[in-house]
Scaffold this motif. Structure first.
Motif, PDB file in Angstrom:
ATOM      1  N   GLU A  72      30.143  46.421  31.676  1.00 59.43           N
ATOM      2  CA  GLU A  72      28.727  46.723  31.851  1.00 59.43           C
ATOM      3  C   GLU A  72      27.838  45.609  31.319  1.00 59.43           C
ATOM      4  O   GLU A  72      26.656  45.541  31.659  1.00 59.43           O
ATOM      5  N   MET A  73      28.411  44.732  30.481  1.00 62.34           N
ATOM      6  CA  MET A  73      27.634  43.644  29.877  1.00 62.34           C
ATOM      7  C   MET A  73      27.702  42.347  30.677  1.00 62.34           C
ATOM      8  O   MET A  73      27.005  41.383  30.362  1.00 62.34           O
ATOM      9  N   TYR A  74      28.557  42.306  31.687  1.00 63.70           N
ATOM     10  CA  TYR A  74      28.755  41.066  32.430  1.00 63.70           C
ATOM     11  C   TYR A  74      27.444  40.521  33.008  1.00 63.70           C
ATOM     12  O   TYR A  74      27.142  39.330  32.885  1.00 63.70           O
ATOM     13  N   SER A  75      26.682  41.382  33.662  1.00 63.08           N
ATOM     14  CA  SER A  75      25.450  40.927  34.311  1.00 63.08           C
ATOM     15  C   SER A  75      24.464  40.376  33.294  1.00 63.08           C
ATOM     16  O   SER A  75      23.830  39.336  33.527  1.00 63.08           O
ATOM     17  N   GLU A  76      24.353  41.072  32.160  1.00 66.95           N
ATOM     18  CA  GLU A  76      23.422  40.632  31.118  1.00 66.95           C
ATOM     19  C   GLU A  76      23.848  39.297  30.526  1.00 66.95           C
ATOM     20  O   GLU A  76      23.004  38.467  30.164  1.00 66.95           O
ATOM     21  N   ALA A  77      25.161  39.074  30.427  1.00 67.82           N
ATOM     22  CA  ALA A  77      25.668  37.850  29.802  1.00 67.82           C
ATOM     23  C   ALA A  77      25.659  36.653  30.745  1.00 67.82           C
ATOM     24  O   ALA A  77      25.754  35.502  30.288  1.00 67.82           O
ATOM     25  N   LEU A  78      25.546  36.889  32.038  1.00 68.47           N
ATOM     26  CA  LEU A  78      25.679  35.803  33.006  1.00 68.47           C
ATOM     27  C   LEU A  78      24.695  34.653  32.792  1.00 68.47           C
ATOM     28  O   LEU A  78      25.111  33.481  32.833  1.00 68.47           O
ATOM     29  N   PRO A  79      23.390  34.904  32.572  1.00 61.71           N
ATOM     30  CA  PRO A  79      22.482  33.766  32.371  1.00 61.71           C
ATOM     31  C   PRO A  79      22.886  32.876  31.192  1.00 61.71           C
ATOM     32  O   PRO A  79      22.790  31.638  31.285  1.00 61.71           O
ATOM     33  N   GLU A  80      23.354  33.485  30.102  1.00 64.96           N
ATOM     34  CA  GLU A  80      23.795  32.683  28.960  1.00 64.96           C
ATOM     35  C   GLU A  80      25.062  31.903  29.293  1.00 64.96           C
ATOM     36  O   GLU A  80      25.229  30.762  28.858  1.00 64.96           O
ATOM     37  N   CYS A  81      25.953  32.509  30.064  1.00 62.27           N
ATOM     38  CA  CYS A  81      27.168  31.789  30.472  1.00 62.27           C
ATOM     39  C   CYS A  81      26.803  30.540  31.262  1.00 62.27           C
ATOM     40  O   CYS A  81      27.362  29.458  31.030  1.00 62.27           O
ATOM     41  N   ASN A 134      38.737  41.509  35.504  1.00 59.25           N
ATOM     42  CA  ASN A 134      38.391  42.909  35.813  1.00 59.25           C
ATOM     43  C   ASN A 134      37.155  43.076  36.680  1.00 59.25           C
ATOM     44  O   ASN A 134      36.421  44.053  36.541  1.00 59.25           O
ATOM     45  N   VAL A 135      36.915  42.159  37.598  1.00 60.10           N
ATOM     46  CA  VAL A 135      35.694  42.284  38.399  1.00 60.10           C
ATOM     47  C   VAL A 135      35.839  43.287  39.540  1.00 60.10           C
ATOM     48  O   VAL A 135      34.892  43.505  40.307  1.00 60.10           O
ATOM     49  N   ALA A 136      37.017  43.924  39.656  1.00 61.10           N
ATOM     50  CA  ALA A 136      37.152  45.022  40.616  1.00 61.10           C
ATOM     51  C   ALA A 136      36.681  46.344  40.022  1.00 61.10           C
ATOM     52  O   ALA A 136      36.593  47.347  40.737  1.00 61.10           O
ATOM     53  N   PHE A 137      36.390  46.380  38.722  1.00 57.52           N
ATOM     54  CA  PHE A 137      35.889  47.600  38.096  1.00 57.52           C
ATOM     55  C   PHE A 137      34.507  47.932  38.651  1.00 57.52           C
ATOM     56  O   PHE A 137      33.638  47.059  38.731  1.00 57.52           O
ATOM     57  N   ARG A 138      34.301  49.191  38.986  1.00 63.03           N
ATOM     58  CA  ARG A 138      32.973  49.605  39.458  1.00 63.03           C
ATOM     59  C   ARG A 138      31.930  49.436  38.353  1.00 63.03           C
ATOM     60  O   ARG A 138      30.740  49.248  38.635  1.00 63.03           O
ATOM     61  N   SER A 139      32.366  49.485  37.103  1.00 61.25           N
ATOM     62  CA  SER A 139      31.435  49.330  35.985  1.00 61.25           C
ATOM     63  C   SER A 139      30.888  47.919  35.866  1.00 61.25           C
ATOM     64  O   SER A 139      29.989  47.665  35.064  1.00 61.25           O
ATOM     65  N   SER A 140      31.427  46.993  36.653  1.00 61.91           N
ATOM     66  CA  SER A 140      30.836  45.655  36.688  1.00 61.91           C
ATOM     67  C   SER A 140      29.457  45.694  37.337  1.00 61.91           C
ATOM     68  O   SER A 140      28.707  44.718  37.268  1.00 61.91           O
ATOM     69  N   GLY A 141      29.143  46.825  37.978  1.00 62.50           N
ATOM     70  CA  GLY A 141      27.812  47.006  38.550  1.00 62.50           C
ATOM     71  C   GLY A 141      27.513  45.975  39.619  1.00 62.50           C
ATOM     72  O   GLY A 141      28.311  45.717  40.523  1.00 62.50           O
ATOM     73  N   ASP A 142      26.363  45.341  39.498  1.00 65.03           N
ATOM     74  CA  ASP A 142      25.940  44.364  40.512  1.00 65.03           C
ATOM     75  C   ASP A 142      26.393  42.950  40.158  1.00 65.03           C
ATOM     76  O   ASP A 142      25.933  41.982  40.752  1.00 65.03           O
ATOM     77  N   PHE A 143      27.300  42.837  39.201  1.00 64.43           N
ATOM     78  CA  PHE A 143      27.701  41.516  38.714  1.00 64.43           C
ATOM     79  C   PHE A 143      28.271  40.639  39.820  1.00 64.43           C
ATOM     80  O   PHE A 143      27.944  39.450  39.927  1.00 64.43           O
TER      81      PHE A 143
END
Length: 205
Positions: A136-145, A159-168
């Protein structure tokens, strides 16, 4: 009818054999329900570190240090991993495992919320970032990455097949500064076995 293609059970035979420590670490983690990337993705990370000549690696989500060991063993003598783990008890376990493998000097293990810890890192300073914490934190962390990667650096996400990745995944695919490929497959002893990883390269300026 015989298929023209090998199934997923064919490929684990080609993985390099574990030493006793890694074999035990893997077995213990799986028995305890600890999420680890498994030997197929672990070796993929090992090869990736070597392929891009990485000297500085950022790891978001350490768990017991399984993936950390794979990457640290691929680093050159002057290479370093900055690993971030929010759970202090798990971080102590990872630290002990790194000490047991003689890799402590190659890893700076930071304990806390990676989303905050990342803000203290210098921009453009990492060759490779491995993201494997709460999906769930992937999207929020992307700009810093993206900020922390050097031009031409690689972002590898598990784990990007997880639905919890949201809109990542859509954010990755549409990001103007990244070229991204998704790899879906059956990864041996991964958690879960059937999943996907993403590999993104930061465009050259």
């Amino acid at each position: 009818m015989t298929s023209d293609f090998f199934g997923p059970d064919h490929f684990p035979q080609f993985l390099p054999p574990h030493d006793d420590f890694m074999a035990k670490l893997e077995t213990d983690a799986l028995e305890r329900g600890m999420r680890i990337c498994g030997p197929a993705v672990g070796h993929m990370l090992h090869v990736m570190v070597k392929a891009i000549g990485a000297h500085r690696v950022l790891e978001l989500g350490v768990s017991v240090g399984y993936s950390t060991i794979y990457m640290a063993r691929a680093l050159p003598e002057d290479g370093k991993i900055t690993s971030m783990e929010w759970d202090d008890e798990v971080a102590l376990e990872a630290k002990a495992n790194l000490e047991s493998t003689g890799l402590s000097d190659k890893v700076d293990l930071l304990v806390g919320d990676a989303r905050e810890l990342m803000k203290d890192q210098e921009g453009g300073s990492f060759d490779l970032i491995f993201m494997d914490f709460e999906k769930e934190m992937y999207s929020e962390a992307l700009p810093e990455c993206v900020r922390l990667l050097r031009p031409g650096g690689t972002l590898f996400c598990d784990n990007v097949a997880f639905r919890s990745s949201g809109d990542f995944n859509r954010l990755l695919a549409d990001h103007p500064d990244l070229d991204t490929s998704f790899v879906f497959g059956n990864f041996y002893k991964h958690s879960p076995d059937e999943d996907a990883v993403s590999i993104s390269v930061k465009k050259l300026e």
